[in-house]
Enzyme design. Structure first.
Site, mmCIF file in Angstrom:
data_model
loop_
_atom_site.group_PDB
_atom_site.id
_atom_site.type_symbol
_atom_site.label_atom_id
_atom_site.label_comp_id
_atom_site.label_asym_id
_atom_site.label_seq_id
_atom_site.Cartn_x
_atom_site.Cartn_y
_atom_site.Cartn_z
ATOM 1 N N LYS A 161 0.813 -1.214 0.000
ATOM 2 C CA LYS A 161 0.000 0.000 0.000
ATOM 3 C C LYS A 161 0.856 1.279 0.000
ATOM 4 O O LYS A 161 0.480 2.290 -0.601
ATOM 5 C CB LYS A 161 -0.954 0.000 1.188
ATOM 6 C CG LYS A 161 -2.069 -1.018 1.030
ATOM 7 C CD LYS A 161 -3.034 -0.982 2.176
ATOM 8 C CE LYS A 161 -4.144 -2.001 1.919
ATOM 9 N NZ LYS A 161 -5.149 -2.031 2.959
ATOM 10 N N ASP A 166 -9.708 2.944 1.575
ATOM 11 C CA ASP A 166 -9.701 2.443 2.954
ATOM 12 C C ASP A 166 -10.227 3.499 3.924
ATOM 13 O O ASP A 166 -10.900 3.168 4.900
ATOM 14 C CB ASP A 166 -8.263 2.100 3.393
ATOM 15 C CG ASP A 166 -7.845 0.708 2.945
ATOM 16 O OD1 ASP A 166 -8.735 -0.107 2.652
ATOM 17 O OD2 ASP A 166 -6.629 0.450 2.889
HETATM 18 P P1 ATR Z 1 -0.388 -2.602 5.094
HETATM 19 O O1 ATR Z 1 0.105 -1.640 4.095
HETATM 20 O O2 ATR Z 1 -1.477 -3.475 4.558
HETATM 21 O O3 ATR Z 1 -0.791 -1.972 6.398
HETATM 22 P P2 ATR Z 1 2.300 -3.181 5.860
HETATM 23 O O4 ATR Z 1 2.716 -1.852 5.379
HETATM 24 O O5 ATR Z 1 3.160 -4.353 5.512
HETATM 25 O O6 ATR Z 1 0.845 -3.561 5.369
HETATM 26 O O7 ATR Z 1 2.125 -3.109 7.445
HETATM 27 C C1 ATR Z 1 1.945 -4.214 8.218
HETATM 28 C C2 ATR Z 1 1.909 -3.821 9.697
HETATM 29 O O8 ATR Z 1 1.819 -5.017 10.456
HETATM 30 C C3 ATR Z 1 3.169 -3.120 10.157
HETATM 31 O O9 ATR Z 1 2.836 -2.231 11.182
HETATM 32 C C4 ATR Z 1 4.001 -4.277 10.720
HETATM 33 O O10 ATR Z 1 4.949 -3.907 11.691
HETATM 34 P P3 ATR Z 1 6.432 -3.438 11.240
HETATM 35 O O11 ATR Z 1 6.271 -2.033 10.755
HETATM 36 O O12 ATR Z 1 7.245 -3.544 12.457
HETATM 37 O O13 ATR Z 1 6.849 -4.384 10.149
HETATM 38 C C5 ATR Z 1 2.896 -5.049 11.379
HETATM 39 N N1 ATR Z 1 3.302 -6.425 11.629
HETATM 40 C C6 ATR Z 1 3.411 -7.414 10.717
HETATM 41 N N2 ATR Z 1 3.810 -8.555 11.324
HETATM 42 C C7 ATR Z 1 3.934 -8.259 12.652
HETATM 43 C C8 ATR Z 1 4.290 -9.005 13.805
HETATM 44 N N3 ATR Z 1 4.580 -10.302 13.720
HETATM 45 N N4 ATR Z 1 4.306 -8.380 15.002
HETATM 46 C C9 ATR Z 1 3.990 -7.070 15.106
HETATM 47 N N5 ATR Z 1 3.646 -6.311 14.047
HETATM 48 C C10 ATR Z 1 3.609 -6.890 12.847
#
Ligand code: ATR
Length: 502
Positions: A300, A338
């Site tokens: 995104k 969104d």
């Molecule tokens: P989107 O654009 O759909 O929101 P994204 O930009 O990949 O997807 O964001 C995913 C979110 O989930 C991020 O906040 C990510 O945390 P990081 O910024 O630290 O990567 C969070 N996230 C994904 N896996 C996670 C996990 N196992 N524990 C905590 N946060 C997680």
């Protein structure tokens, strides 16, 4: 107009009885079956000759070798004997014979081939490359097709979407003879769903609970293909839309959009496109005349940074994330549906008209979190962004004048200050089993104890109740998952894609 590709169900039972059961289960959704003799137990292999009479549906006889992605390891002499057993004693009634036999390009036993043809069994002449892609596909098809009676088939493992695109483009160009073109694995799914559009005459499907060693092929089940993707309605004029993401294991968007296309009798299909980078996906969309895409995790934000968009809407610019891209005559344009989807669904759930005096925790700092933060600001709320990677939380917080904190138990005190409303935007818990116990891996705020007054909104819609939501509900909180938001943002997307009012 080219005819609709036929749907062939691969039969991977260990016994003929199991295979017949699969046919019974799926008969309304398939046109033919492929008997994978290499999956049968040894004693069952003795009885393959009678299979077409029992199956009562056109059947492909296939004995796939290990080197081609199958399970047969007993050598070519034994394989030839098995083929002979399957094709021998041809019946006057062709329905009692195999309709097709699949033999590889290097299988050269003229007497078997001649016998097959003499009794009306068509030859599918296949070439598999299960480790790497091949190029010059059209040329390869011509070289594989030894006689005009054979249907050449190419199946390869693509390394990227460009390889899938090459296969689809070249296959679509071939109009003068029947052929089968398949890109294997999850990347190759568009080549299976769009088989008719690329002039591939058979698409292969498998039962929902097929053996694990079959999953690498990336086949889907026949009910999903015909119901979710309206496969039988796809033709060369069908407009294609899709969703780009990685790993894109679960998504409800194809169901939503395809149901709406069907209801309105629109000649459109919406497909999943698993991809590893945003730029490559847009190139894929350009090459295959795909007119619009939903954008999901993790693209995104990346889609804006990738430089593939020529324009963005005002909200997209504010949020710095797009969840929809549309091909216009001036190039690709990014939108964010969104924000509205969240606002509508959240206000409906909470009964609030604005968020004055509310202290809100936003969990996560990806594109979805950014859209929620923008919406919270618009509704005049005061938020703190909690994220595993602090720098990303800071970035969003700075945009809207919010606070930020690391997402861990050391900052529980901060979460306890911003707990009127908790908005969960990470992927943690997505796709886990309904009713799983909450733990570190499936509940991003496992360290927080709900008090009962919080309003808890989780953007995840699969499972319906994430472990975090289940915990919140148990404590007396009102809870809401992301399915209404998905629908509301989908409605705006639908209008962008089709130019029609929902
Ligand atoms: P989107 O654009 O759909 O929101 P994204 O930009 O990949 O997807 O964001 C995913 C979110 O989930 C991020 O906040 C990510 O945390 P990081 O910024 O630290 O990567 C969070 N996230 C994904 N896996 C996670 C996990 N196992 N524990 C905590 N946060 C997680």
């Amino acid at each position: 107009m080219a005819s609709t590709a036929k749907i062939a169900l691969c039969l991977t039972g260990r016994t003929i009885e199991e295979d017949l059961e699969l046919i019974k289960q799926y008969k309304d959704y398939i046109d033919m079956v492929e008997l994978r003799v290499d999956y049968l137990d040894d004693d069952e292999k003795l009885f393959i000759r009678k299979f077409p009479s029992l199956a009562k549906i056109p059947t492909i006889l296939t004995i796939r070798r290990h080197c081609d992605g199958g399970k047969f390891c007993d050598g070519e002499a034994n394989r030839t004997t098995l083929f002979a057993r399957g094709l021998a004693y041809a019946d006057q009634d062709s329905r009692k014979n195999f309709t097709y036999v699949d033999i590889e390009t290097d299988f050269d036993v003229p007497c078997l081939q001649d016998a097959a043809l003499a009794f009306g069994t068509k030859i599918i002449r296949s070439f598999h490359s299960i480790e790497s892609p091949i190029d010059e596909i059209e040329k390869k098809f011509r070289s594989i097709r030894k006689t005009g009676f054979e249907i050449p088939k190419i199946a390869f493992k693509p390394k990227n979407l460009q390889d899938v695109s090459n296969l689809m483009k070249e296959s679509a160009r071939i109009k003068d003879y029947e052929h089968i073109a398949i890109a294997l694995g999850p990347l190759g799914l568009p080549s299976r769903i769009l088989a008719t559009k690329i002039n591939s005459c058979i698409t292969y499907v498998s039962a929902k609970n097929s053996p694990e060693d079959f999953a690498f092929l990336g086949q889907i089940d026949p009910i999903t293909l015909t119901q979710t993707y309206n496969f039988r309605q796809i033709n060369e004029d069908t407009s294609v839309f899709g969703i780009m993401g990685y790993p894109l294991k679960f998504t409800n968007s194809p169901k939503f959009h395809n149901e709406n296309f069907k209801k309105r009798k629109m000649n459109c299909v919406y497909i999943p496109i698993r991809c590893e980078n945003a730029e490559e996906t847009v190139q894929f969309a350009d090459a295959n005349n795909i007119k619009g895409l939903s954008v999901t995790l993790p693209f995104k934000k990346d889609i804006l940074k990738s430089g593939v968009l020529n324009f963005i809407s005002e909200t997209t610019g504010e949020v710095q994330a797009a969840n929809t891209i549309l091909k216009t005559c001036e190039g690709w344009k990014g939108f964010n549906t969104d924000v509205n989807g969240f606002i509508k669904s959240f206000l409906e759930f909470s009964g609030y008209r604005n968020l004055f005096f509310k202290k809100i925790a936003i969990i996560g700092a990806g594109g979805a979190a950014n859209a929620c933060a923008y919406a919270v600001k618009k509704l005049r709320g005061n938020a703190c962004i909690f994220n595993r990677t602090l720098s990303k939380a800071r970035e969003i917080a700075n945009l809207y004048g919010f606070r930020y904190a690391p997402l861990n138990a050391d900052y529980l005190y901060a979460l306890e200050k911003y707990n009127d409303i908790i908005i969960q935007t990470t992927s943690v818990g997505f796709g886990c089993e309904q009713d799983s116990e909450s733990n570190k891996k499936n509940d991003p705020i496992f360290f927080y104890e709900f008090k009962g007054f919080e309003k808890v909104f989780d953007l995840i819609y699969l499972p319906e109740k994430t472990p975090m939501l289940a915990r919140a509900e148990k404590a007396g909180c009102s809870i809401c998952n992301g399915s209404n938001m998905l629908e509301y943002q989908g409605i705006d997307q639908f209008e962008l894609f089709t130019g029609e009012k929902y």
